[in-house]
Design a protein around this motif. Structure first.
Motif: not given
Length: 256
Positions: A181-182, A185-186, A189, A193, A196, A199
């Protein structure tokens, strides 16, 4: 660790030697008594299993061939011998509290004999080299796995009975999913956050619930006593062994 503060923009950690560390995110992999979880204000539900795990290390007469052995015994007791380097094994014996106290108080030779008998001498003669030590067993579930600038993994988030040997696997799966997930990330982001981090929490919710349900079911099944409970256990295990689809599904879940 002297203190941990989760601030709006950073996490600040004060160490006992006077150093201070800061980062955008702290990951709580600090066990069932997690400081990160407490500092993030995440609630936890816990209950006792009414058992303790007795842990000790032995040398074994026969080679273990890097194989883990497990026996489901009477009154909910579960004995596991886990391979170590050379001709050594680590024992984890989950027992009702009174039985755990008795086992933990045995002299080395007596303990070795009793473990050998309980394990049906699968590894030949056993000789105690360290232990025994006893740890009370509790079920633990954190109300959340994340908060702003904090994420929990492993025992900080969930503790299950060791009878299926899946607690460590769940922790590894947590780490893998959080890293994924990390990494995805966008660009804009922030690592801490909470949106985030949720998720990660959503991705882990179903696998953790499924494993918890399975282990709790096994604990109740093997914790039962009497002829009816024994017959139900045998029928269930035999049925699982004869149904490849169910058997493979359980194996895939355990090895994810």
């Amino acid at each position: 660790v002297e203190s941990l503060a989760l601030e709006a923009e950073r996490v600040r950690l004060a160490l006992a030697d006077g150093r201070e560390l800061s980062a955008p995110l702290v990951i709580g992999a600090d066990g069932a008594q997690s400081l990160v979880r407490a500092s993030a204000g995440i609630s936890v539900k816990a209950r006792d299993y009414g058992q303790a795990a007795v842990v000790a290390d032995f040398t074994c007469e026969r080679p273990h061939r890097n194989t883990a052995f497990q026996w489901f015994l009477q009154h909910g007791a579960v004995l596991a011998l886990l391979p170590m380097s050379g001709n050594r094994v680590s024992m984890v014996w989950s027992l009702p509290l009174d039985a755990a106290q008795r086992i933990g108080a045995l002299e080395p030779d007596a303990l070795s004999r009793e473990v050998g008998e309980a394990s049906r001498h699968a590894l030949g003669l056993l000789s105690l080299i360290s232990g025994p030590r006893a740890y009370p067993l509790r079920h633990l579930s954190a109300g959340r796995m994340v908060a702003r600038r904090a994420a929990l993994v492993g025992d900080a988030a969930h503790v299950i009975h060791p009878l299926a040997g899946q607690g460590l696997n769940l922790g590894f799966q947590d780490v893998r999913e959080l890293a994924s997930v990390l990494a995805a990330r966008e660009p804009m982001r922030d690592l801490g956050d909470e949106r985030l981090l949720r998720r990660y929490e959503r991705q882990r919710a179903e696998p953790i619930l499924a494993m918890d349900f399975m282990v709790e079911g096994l604990f109740r099944l093997f914790g039962g006593s009497g002829r009816a409970a024994g017959g139900l256990r045998n029928a269930g295990l035999n049925l699982t062994n004869r149904l490849p689809v169910l058997k493979n599904m359980l194996m895939r879940q355990a090895m994810r």
